[in-house]
Design a protein around this motif. Sequence first.
Motif, PDB file in Angstrom:
ATOM      1  N   THR A 110      47.365  47.590  56.663  1.00 57.89           N
ATOM      2  CA  THR A 110      48.822  47.792  56.650  1.00 57.89           C
ATOM      3  C   THR A 110      49.176  48.834  55.593  1.00 57.89           C
ATOM      4  OG1 THR A 110      49.069  45.499  57.287  1.00 57.89           O
ATOM      5  CG2 THR A 110      51.045  46.588  56.476  1.00 57.89           C
ATOM      6  N   SER A 111      48.530  48.740  54.440  1.00 58.88           N
ATOM      7  CA  SER A 111      48.693  49.765  53.402  1.00 58.88           C
ATOM      8  C   SER A 111      47.463  49.752  52.496  1.00 58.88           C
ATOM      9  CB  SER A 111      49.971  49.530  52.595  1.00 58.88           C
ATOM     10  OG  SER A 111      49.855  48.335  51.862  1.00 58.88           O
ATOM     11  N   GLY A 112      47.407  50.730  51.615  1.00 57.61           N
ATOM     12  CA  GLY A 112      46.244  50.850  50.724  1.00 57.61           C
ATOM     13  C   GLY A 112      45.216  51.794  51.337  1.00 57.61           C
ATOM     14  N   THR A 113      44.185  52.086  50.568  1.00 64.87           N
ATOM     15  CA  THR A 113      43.164  53.007  51.060  1.00 64.87           C
ATOM     16  C   THR A 113      41.768  52.397  50.910  1.00 64.87           C
ATOM     17  OG1 THR A 113      43.002  54.015  48.878  1.00 64.87           O
ATOM     18  CG2 THR A 113      44.463  55.108  50.466  1.00 64.87           C
ATOM     19  N   GLY A 114      40.875  52.927  51.693  1.00 67.03           N
ATOM     20  CA  GLY A 114      39.488  52.483  51.604  1.00 67.03           C
ATOM     21  C   GLY A 114      38.558  53.638  51.901  1.00 67.03           C
ATOM     22  N   ARG A 115      37.428  53.659  51.234  1.00 64.36           N
ATOM     23  CA  ARG A 115      36.431  54.704  51.489  1.00 64.36           C
ATOM     24  C   ARG A 115      35.075  54.034  51.639  1.00 64.36           C
ATOM     25  NH1 ARG A 115      38.908  59.513  50.660  1.00 64.36           N
ATOM     26  NH2 ARG A 115      37.048  60.785  50.857  1.00 64.36           N
ATOM     27  N   VAL A 116      34.322  54.501  52.628  1.00 69.71           N
ATOM     28  CA  VAL A 116      32.949  54.018  52.814  1.00 69.71           C
ATOM     29  C   VAL A 116      32.043  55.235  52.806  1.00 69.71           C
ATOM     30  CG1 VAL A 116      31.345  52.873  54.401  1.00 69.71           C
ATOM     31  CG2 VAL A 116      33.639  51.947  54.081  1.00 69.71           C
ATOM     32  N   LEU A 117      31.079  55.232  51.916  1.00 67.54           N
ATOM     33  CA  LEU A 117      30.124  56.336  51.740  1.00 67.54           C
ATOM     34  C   LEU A 117      30.847  57.681  51.583  1.00 67.54           C
ATOM     35  CD1 LEU A 117      27.742  54.943  54.464  1.00 67.54           C
ATOM     36  CD2 LEU A 117      27.250  54.951  52.026  1.00 67.54           C
TER      37      LEU A 117
ATOM     38  N   TYR B 285      33.829  58.517  52.777  1.00 66.07           N
ATOM     39  CA  TYR B 285      34.769  58.883  53.841  1.00 66.07           C
ATOM     40  C   TYR B 285      35.906  57.867  53.948  1.00 66.07           C
ATOM     41  CZ  TYR B 285      31.132  62.132  55.167  1.00 66.07           C
ATOM     42  OH  TYR B 285      30.209  63.132  55.146  1.00 66.07           O
ATOM     43  N   ASP B 286      37.103  58.413  54.222  1.00 67.35           N
ATOM     44  CA  ASP B 286      38.281  57.570  54.341  1.00 67.35           C
ATOM     45  C   ASP B 286      38.205  56.743  55.632  1.00 67.35           C
ATOM     46  OD1 ASP B 286      41.359  57.477  53.218  1.00 67.35           O
ATOM     47  OD2 ASP B 286      41.210  57.089  55.368  1.00 67.35           O
ATOM     48  N   ILE B 287      38.460  55.454  55.524  1.00 63.76           N
ATOM     49  CA  ILE B 287      38.282  54.563  56.688  1.00 63.76           C
ATOM     50  C   ILE B 287      39.332  54.784  57.775  1.00 63.76           C
ATOM     51  CG2 ILE B 287      37.002  52.724  55.531  1.00 63.76           C
ATOM     52  CD1 ILE B 287      39.777  51.281  55.243  1.00 63.76           C
ATOM     53  N   VAL B 288      40.452  55.406  57.427  1.00 62.57           N
ATOM     54  CA  VAL B 288      41.482  55.651  58.446  1.00 62.57           C
ATOM     55  C   VAL B 288      41.383  57.087  58.957  1.00 62.57           C
ATOM     56  CG1 VAL B 288      43.971  55.694  58.920  1.00 62.57           C
ATOM     57  CG2 VAL B 288      43.011  53.905  57.467  1.00 62.57           C
ATOM     58  N   GLU B 289      41.388  58.036  58.039  1.00 62.91           N
ATOM     59  CA  GLU B 289      41.401  59.455  58.424  1.00 62.91           C
ATOM     60  C   GLU B 289      40.048  59.945  58.925  1.00 62.91           C
ATOM     61  OE1 GLU B 289      44.222  61.067  58.498  1.00 62.91           O
ATOM     62  OE2 GLU B 289      45.317  59.384  57.591  1.00 62.91           O
ATOM     63  N   GLU B 290      38.966  59.382  58.410  1.00 62.84           N
ATOM     64  CA  GLU B 290      37.633  59.876  58.778  1.00 62.84           C
ATOM     65  C   GLU B 290      36.780  58.760  59.372  1.00 62.84           C
ATOM     66  OE1 GLU B 290      36.713  63.102  55.361  1.00 62.84           O
ATOM     67  OE2 GLU B 290      37.382  61.148  54.643  1.00 62.84           O
TER      68      GLU B 290
END
Lengths: 305, 244
Positions: A57-64, A66-71
């Motif tokens: 719903t909000s906030g950001t996350g990155r895995v390795l 990369y952005d979990i929403v944009e990438e």
Amino acid sequence: MEALSAERLVKVYRGGFHALKGITLSVKSGAVFSLLGKNGAGKTTFLRIMTTQLLPTSGTGRVLGYDIVEEAAEVRKRIAVVPQESKPMYLLTVNEHVKYYLMMRGFSMLEASERARKVIDDLDLKEYANTLCMKLSGGLKRKVLVAMAVATEADAIFLDEPTTGLDPIARRLVWDVINRAARSGRTIFLTTHNMGEAEAVADGFALINDGELVAQGDVGDVQRMLPYRMRAEVQVTASNPEELTEFGEVIVVGRRLIVYPRNEDDSKRLYEYCTAMGLKVSFSPVGIEDVFIRQVVARGADEKR
Amino acid sequence: MKSVRAIMALVILNGIKPVMRSPLWLIVMLTYPLILIFFIYIFAEYAISEALVGGLVSLVVMSGVSIQADIVWYRVELKFQDMAVASPVSPTVYMIGMAISELAYSSPAMALFLILMTLRGMMNIPSVPILMLSMMLCWLSALSLGFYLSTRISDIRHIWALEGLISIVLSMLPPIYYPISLLPEWAQTMSMLIPTTHAALLAKEAVGIVSLTEYQGLMSLAILLLWTIALLLLARRKSVWREP
């Protein structure tokens, strides 16, 4: 380097249920990390968001990185997931499961066959390679699913409650697979409500409760996170919670009574008291469960008061 | 190339391997249209050619609609779709693979019907393109409907019930196995709203059972095409890969 990071991650489901209330968390690359919490704490929601199955719903996350929403497409190339309560297909053999899953991810038939053979050998599944999955035990079925993820090229493997519902022997089979996968330098992220599991396989852990992060640290540092070194589990009687406070902090967890002696002398006196009163008592070093008890159970009791 | 491999893997794991290990599915697929043809043969032998076309249309419909059960099974029961979402597989590749895999169950039965039609002298080279086109559009419509329903329903038991109902509505009630002229006028008008009626009309015209005017033929093709596009758009808009 961080394999995974979340910044103020919030998830509100349709209907208004707040599953995650601003989780901020980071996981080191190459570690086995365990996300702990009771059922409904938000563990699966967190894992599903980080593995691009669910939008936050909000906030950001990155895995390795990369952005979990944009990438999301870049994240998906680098991860493998074993969802909670997943099952293998009944009419495929163990070997076919691994091979076709790898082909689905883009490997050639030859490479997929080779990788499948290797992982089946590595995970001691060779005698079941040509067995239909419907004929396997629960533990072996889970092991096949974990093998599918381990056989991939993924740098991060996510396992959602990989041992729930398994007997102790089957659980150890899966832990063994996790430990072997971890040796290859990949990041393993697992969710569980079993504190002992986290202690057995994880390097780092985080505790969540009602969608909030309540503790995070290294498994080896648990003792430093607590003001006590030892815990004693004492047989519950009608009057003993009050009487035991003179030996340390007392927390009642359901039908269990846990005492945290302040020092060695308190431990000794508690032992003598229990022996004299004919109460069963067992001592052990503190662990992740105690962090959970102090952060979640004790805090809940305080709030009720 | 990676997409082709992914599609191939899905076809093998959802189609070829299960069919090889549980060939009962092939019999089940064949039984339903063959039983109807058996009764038509007993009670109205003159309509057997119509019934063969009807059987083919039924198989195409079943092959498309049955995808909903597999998708729900993989998403809800096995959680295989979750593993696919969190992997390099794109939703389009996943859907194409699943759709083609369904043909593993129905293609032997379809081949049998085509052989029977050939033996009865119904097939000739000019009839093939229109027959194929109508069957392809019918399959795409049924597939899209199956995809759409799979996103709306999460209980596999409801899917099984719905599958039976859809088969009745799309391939038993409309004039698929029998001539449209047997229906009263109001029912003929009603049946024109159903895409399989047009697929059957075009197929029957292609094999020389009915004779359509150019206008009727184009209308049937246009209606079938419109249904296909509408259902494809619906499936595309409503399909959920990453949950919101």
